[in-house]
Motif scaffolding. Structure first.
Motif, PDB file in Angstrom:
ATOM      1  N   LEU A   1     -13.479 -25.899  16.035  1.00 38.09           N
ATOM      2  CA  LEU A   1     -12.190 -25.570  15.424  1.00 38.09           C
ATOM      3  C   LEU A   1     -11.085 -25.577  16.464  1.00 38.09           C
ATOM      4  CD1 LEU A   1     -10.555 -24.597  12.964  1.00 38.09           C
ATOM      5  CD2 LEU A   1     -11.273 -22.267  13.504  1.00 38.09           C
TER       6      LEU A   1
ATOM      7  N   LEU B   1     -11.150 -29.704   5.017  1.00 39.22           N
ATOM      8  CA  LEU B   1     -12.390 -29.018   4.646  1.00 39.22           C
ATOM      9  C   LEU B   1     -13.444 -30.015   4.178  1.00 39.22           C
ATOM     10  CD1 LEU B   1     -10.915 -25.928   2.779  1.00 39.22           C
ATOM     11  CD2 LEU B   1     -11.782 -26.040   5.120  1.00 39.22           C
TER      12      LEU B   1
ATOM     13  N   GLU C   1     -19.035 -24.046  15.027  1.00 38.77           N
ATOM     14  CA  GLU C   1     -17.834 -24.393  14.271  1.00 38.77           C
ATOM     15  C   GLU C   1     -16.590 -23.781  14.909  1.00 38.77           C
ATOM     16  OE1 GLU C   1     -19.611 -24.992   9.764  1.00 38.77           O
ATOM     17  OE2 GLU C   1     -19.049 -22.998  10.447  1.00 38.77           O
TER      18      GLU C   1
ATOM     19  N   GLN D   1     -14.928 -31.454   7.225  1.00 35.86           N
ATOM     20  CA  GLN D   1     -15.850 -30.493   7.817  1.00 35.86           C
ATOM     21  C   GLN D   1     -17.211 -30.561   7.132  1.00 35.86           C
ATOM     22  OE1 GLN D   1     -14.859 -26.404   7.156  1.00 35.86           O
ATOM     23  NE2 GLN D   1     -16.742 -25.653   8.097  1.00 35.86           N
TER      24      GLN D   1
ATOM     25  N   ARG E   1     -11.654 -24.318   8.768  1.00 39.93           N
ATOM     26  CA  ARG E   1     -13.087 -24.252   8.534  1.00 39.93           C
ATOM     27  C   ARG E   1     -13.361 -23.273   7.400  1.00 39.93           C
ATOM     28  NH1 ARG E   1     -12.545 -27.919  11.364  1.00 39.93           N
ATOM     29  NH2 ARG E   1     -13.684 -28.534  13.252  1.00 39.93           N
TER      30      ARG E   1
ATOM     31  N   VAL F   1     -17.901 -18.834   9.536  1.00 45.15           N
ATOM     32  CA  VAL F   1     -17.842 -19.819  10.612  1.00 45.15           C
ATOM     33  C   VAL F   1     -18.956 -19.524  11.613  1.00 45.15           C
ATOM     34  CG1 VAL F   1     -16.435 -20.635  12.551  1.00 45.15           C
ATOM     35  CG2 VAL F   1     -15.386 -20.232  10.322  1.00 45.15           C
TER      36      VAL F   1
END
Length: 937
Positions: free
Chosen positions: A855, A478, A851, A481, A843, A847
């Motif tokens: 993913l 995360l 994304e 991300q 994620r 989202v």
């Protein structure tokens, strides 16, 4: 002491500490009957003009009736809040619930009148804005949906407080009064305004600690060697530009100076203002020091003293009391058990730490919770600071110790718009508020690189952290991300930081390799492949290469459009044409300067002077006489770094690495970060789906939760809830007997699948608990018998019959609401192998479409979805839509605390959800959507 209200107990959860616009703190709490004297005293200090603006008429003093009305609240229809500093009121706000006729009312009336009063001495500090956030949150809790405020037209400050808040509002003018009405539901703009104010306030609070105009060292002993005396010496040696004071209650009354610094027995005795106090006294003496500092108006504290939460439960309570005590006076704390702070700016030159030497000035910000790690980071940057035209140094350094108050989140707020910091390096033993850290990290990383080492073990004893159920690997994913460059060691932290501080970001993964060693070039080539880069064939210049050969080869590589970055390898060479270290460094520098858009790295092996030369090349200016000598500690494979002048503005320094793997790993992190920056420029959008029935899902969830606090839904309820969001699941019919299995198959239509769904067999096709493509009843009964003979009685294995789905790739989709990190969406392939390898991607919810696309492609086994080894690619568009629908479900309904779809069979056309489970519970509290508050641990 707080008293109970007329109708409700005192709402202690409304109490909060806040950071104001100027960086100071205040405490917000409900007003009670015990506050009568404080209210009268507060009102007496308000100007006549402010009183007129509040009451629309001259109102010199409060009557007894007024005092009673303003201190007696039921905490439902009548609520008053006060902002306090040092226990005294500096501002108040109250609301009174009103009906449609504008008169006092009770629920279900959902409107209230709101009014503020702020002491003139505290106007302009953002007190009213903070109070508005808190009184609005209180009102929402009490089912009030709208505020109304009547303001005189001349009261521009208060009108601005309301209009700038970002709520949807309506304005009218009647009888000489401006009437403002606004809804209290947070809007996108109100949240943006709140977070912008939070950033400015918290950044300012850290700035006050890092750039004080005056510093008092409390606990500076008369004898050399103590902590306080050492810090005082470090401040003097660094050339602190402000005023210094030495404070110790044990000083003789006739002592006027200590090491040339004015000496005092108490902070109270200092005639001038003190901005920062460094506290280095035993823990039992700290409360007295804090009181003296607070009464003198000190703005912030660096508490070096130990004996707090790191020492056990008693110390943890002392730490809590320390924070409460300091915040009561509007002060923020770094520490306790801190190593200190450093600011190398020429305008400040602050070394309020135990570091005996001031780091070189530079563009790297350092944050470490551990003092030992802070020392290691400063030391490695000192040794590794060489570059082609000078050195890379530190802008600011903060070692927070137990981080009881100021944390990494606050420092990120400061670094975000600090013009002196280009790269942020952080060593985090724990993350107190992962949700906020991720939000701040994403914003910071969009502006400048943020490199983090995160401790993988349990939090140190001195740190209070929020409980999280997420594995360490998930938290790391995360962070990535959010744009964080996540590394594992402080060596990698420094390696990546030096590259990012010195070189431009690469535009892609293509790497040119050149040097005078074929073997080292091949090592670099292999390292690039291992890190996912795309290296070009190495160019071997041979050991006979001259400095001109290196210059020409580097210039050609940088001009090659097929190359995004260049790694230069160099080993010692013997021969008349072999370049000296300084000559080689200058050749590389001049070639790189001609093409400044591409990064250049150097891998040097056993070149004792190259790091020196890389530091000193082209430096012709005289060295300052006060500069420290070169350090000769060469552990960690680094070479000695001499003193050198700072690089000219805009010059890119070439970092040197003692191993190819370290250089390439740093480059790979820069490539991934650059890719994230490009992607972050267009984060995508959360799509709308017309078939989503949000209200129907909310009604269903409310009815189900009425049964209890938390429950896992049954099959029918799960299918119904998912169906409200357009997620269809294939029906699985329980089959407790062979006859019922046959009837179920007949209803579904052959071919079917027969599965054992006991917990130890569910989703474990590798154990043989599944029979597929059962074509008729005879085969069905045979399969049923096989399962019961292998695994046990029907009541033990729980067999079901399900219609066959089109063949494809088995995947799993999960969503969970973590109390610390928030809602997280996860994706991976189903099966034991993926579980064993931990091959899941994650994620944060909600989202976006971009994304969801990334993913799917983030897992290592993603090629199986895209036609690996000649297989048919599957419908990833349908998979992306499923991910987005699950994200919407948990984002729209935080009561959905867990969703698992397994397996999801993704076919070449479409997908099938064969198994699903949903868990409902009251959602965890979300402090990121409420008013601004400082954390309490």
């Amino acid at each position: 002491m707080q008293s109970a209200s007329d109708r409700h107990e005192y709402p202690a959860h409304w109490e909060a500490d806040v950071v104001l616009r100027d960086g100071g703190t205040a405490r917000i709490r409900p007003i009670t009957v015990d506050d009568a004297e404080r209210l009268v005293s507060f009102y007496e200090q308000v100007s006549d003009e402010s009183k007129y603006y509040r009451f629309f008429a001259p109102y010199p003093r409060l009557s007894d009736k007024d005092v009673h009305r303003f201190t007696h609240h039921d905490f439902v229809d009548r609520v008053g809040l006060a902002a306090t500093v040092g226990g005294e009121f500096i501002a108040t706000v109250r609301y009174d619930r009103i009906g449609a006729d504008g008169m006092a009312a009770s629920a279900p009336a959902d409107e209230a009148e709101v009014a503020f009063l702020v002491q003139d001495a505290h106007q302009g500090r953002g007190v009213a804005s903070a109070l508005l956030e808190h009184i609005a949150a209180v009102a929402r809790e009490r089912d009030i949906r709208r505020f109304a405020a009547e303001v005189l037209p001349a009261n521009n400050k208060m009108i601005k407080v309301f209009t700038d808040a970002g709520y949807t509002q309506r304005r009218s003018f009647e009888d000489g009064v401006v009437r403002l009405e606004f809804g209290l539901e947070p809007t996108e703009r109100s949240v943006a305004v709140q977070r912008a104010r939070e950033q400015r306030a918290e950044a300012h609070s850290v700035g006050r600690l890092l750039a004080p105009g005056s510093v008092a060292v409390v606990g500076a002993g008369r004898s050399p060697g103590g902590v306080g005396r050492s810090v005082l010496g470090n401040l003097r040696e660094a050339g602190f530009t402000g005023r210094l004071y030495a404070v110790n209650k044990a000083f003789p009354e006739d002592l006027k100076e200590l090491d040339g610094v004015p000496a005092h027995r108490s902070v109270r005795d200092i005639a001038a203002p003190v901005d920062l106090a460094v506290v280095a006294v035993p823990a039992e003496q700290v409360p007295e020091a804090v009181t003296e500092c607070g009464e003198h108006g000190v703005q912030g504290l660096v508490v070096l003293s130990a004996g707090y939460a790191e020492s056990g439960p008693d110390g943890r309570e002392r730490q809590r009391e320390l924070v409460r005590h300091a915040r009561a006076y509007g002060m923020r704390i770094i520490g306790p058990n801190a190593f200190g702070v450093i600011n190398t700016s020429p305008q400040v030159r602050l070394n309020a730490s135990l570091a005996p030497e001031m780091p070189r000035p530079g563009r790297i910000g350092l944050f470490a919770q551990s003092g030992a790690i802070g020392i290691a980071l400063l030391s490695r940057l000192h040794r590794r600071g060489g570059g082609v035209t000078g050195v890379t140094g530190v802008s600011t350094f903060i070692s927070s110790g137990n981080r009881a108050d100021v944390s990494g989140n606050d420092v990120l707020q400061y670094w975000y718009d600090d013009p002196d910091t280009d790269v942020a390096l952080m060593y985090l033993e724990s993350i107190g508020n992962p949700r906020k850290f991720t939000r701040l990290a994403r914003r910071t990383a969009a502006a400048k690189p943020l490199v983090v080492v995160q401790g993988a073990g349990s939090a140190p004893q001195g740190h209070a952290v929020r409980a999280t159920r997420l594995p360490h690997a998930t938290v790391s994913a995360l962070l990535r991300q959010a744009g964080v460059i996540r590394v594992d060691t402080i060596t990698e932290l420094v390696d990546a930081g030096l590259l990012l501080a010195r070189q431009p970001l690469p535009t892609g993964p293509r790497v040119a390799i050149l040097g005078n060693s074929e073997s080292l070039g091949l090592l670099t080539y292999d390292a690039c492949l291992s890190e996912g880069l795309r290296p070009l064939p190495p160019l071997d210049l041979t050991t006979e290469a001259s400095a001109q050969d290196f210059h020409a080869a580097l210039a050609r590589a940088l001009a090659d459009e097929r190359c995004d970055a260049v790694v230069v390898t160099a080993i010692p060479a013997i021969g008349e044409r072999s370049p000296g270290d300084a000559e080689l460094a200058e050749a590389l520098r001049s070639a790189a300067a001609a093409a400044p858009a591409k990064p250049v790295l150097v891998v040097h092996v056993e070149l004792g002077g190259l790091a020196m030369a890389l530091s000193a090349a082209t430096s012709t200016a005289p060295r300052p006489e006060t500069a420290p000598r070169a350090r000769t500690d060469v552990s960690d494979g680094a070479q000695p770094v001499p003193t050198a002048v700072a690089a000219p503005e805009g010059t890119h320094l070439i970092p040197a690495y003692p191993a190819a793997e370290r250089a390439v790993r740093a480059l790979a992190e820069a490539v991934k970060y650059a890719h994230w920056r490009r992607e972050a420029a267009d984060a995508g959008k959360v799509p709308e789906y017309e078939d989503i029935d949000e209200k129907g899902a909310a009604d269903l969830i409310g009815g189900l939760l009425a049964r209890g606090q938390g429950l896992t839904l049954g099959t029918d309820e799960t299918c119904e809830l998912l169906g409200r969001y357009g997620i269809r699941t294939r029906r699985a019919i329980p089959a407790p007997t062979p006859d019922e299995a046959a009837r179920a198959a007949a209803d579904l239509g052959y071919p079917v699948a027969v599965k054992a769904t006991a917990p130890h067999l569910r989703h474990r096709a590798d154990l043989g608990g599944v029979r597929l493509d059962v074509a008729d009843e005879e085969q069905l009964r045979r399969s049923y018998t096989e399962l019961t003979e292998l695994f046990g009685k029907p009541e033990e294995i729980r067999p079901v019959v399900q219609a066959m789905a089109p063949r494809g790739v088995d995947t799993v989709v999960r969503a969970v609401i973590d109390p610390a990190a928030g809602a997280v969406l996860s994706f991976g392939l189903a099966g034991a192998a993926s579980q064993l390898l931990g091959d899941m991607a994650h994620r944060l919810v909600p989202v976006t479409d971009r994304e969801a696309t990334s993913l799917i492609r983030s897992i290592r086994t993603a090629p199986l979805l895209f036609g690996w080894r000649g297989s048919t690619p599957v419908d990833t568009a349908a998979l992306e839509e499923l991910l987005l629908r699950v994200s919407r479900l948990v984002d729209d309904h935080p009561e959905v605390v867990a969703v698992t779809l397994e397996p999801v069979v993704v076919a070449p056309h479409g997908l099938s959800v064969l198994g699903a489970s949903v868990r409902l519970a009251p959602p965890p509290a979300r402090d990121d959507l409420g008013p601004r508050t400082l954390p309490t641990y």
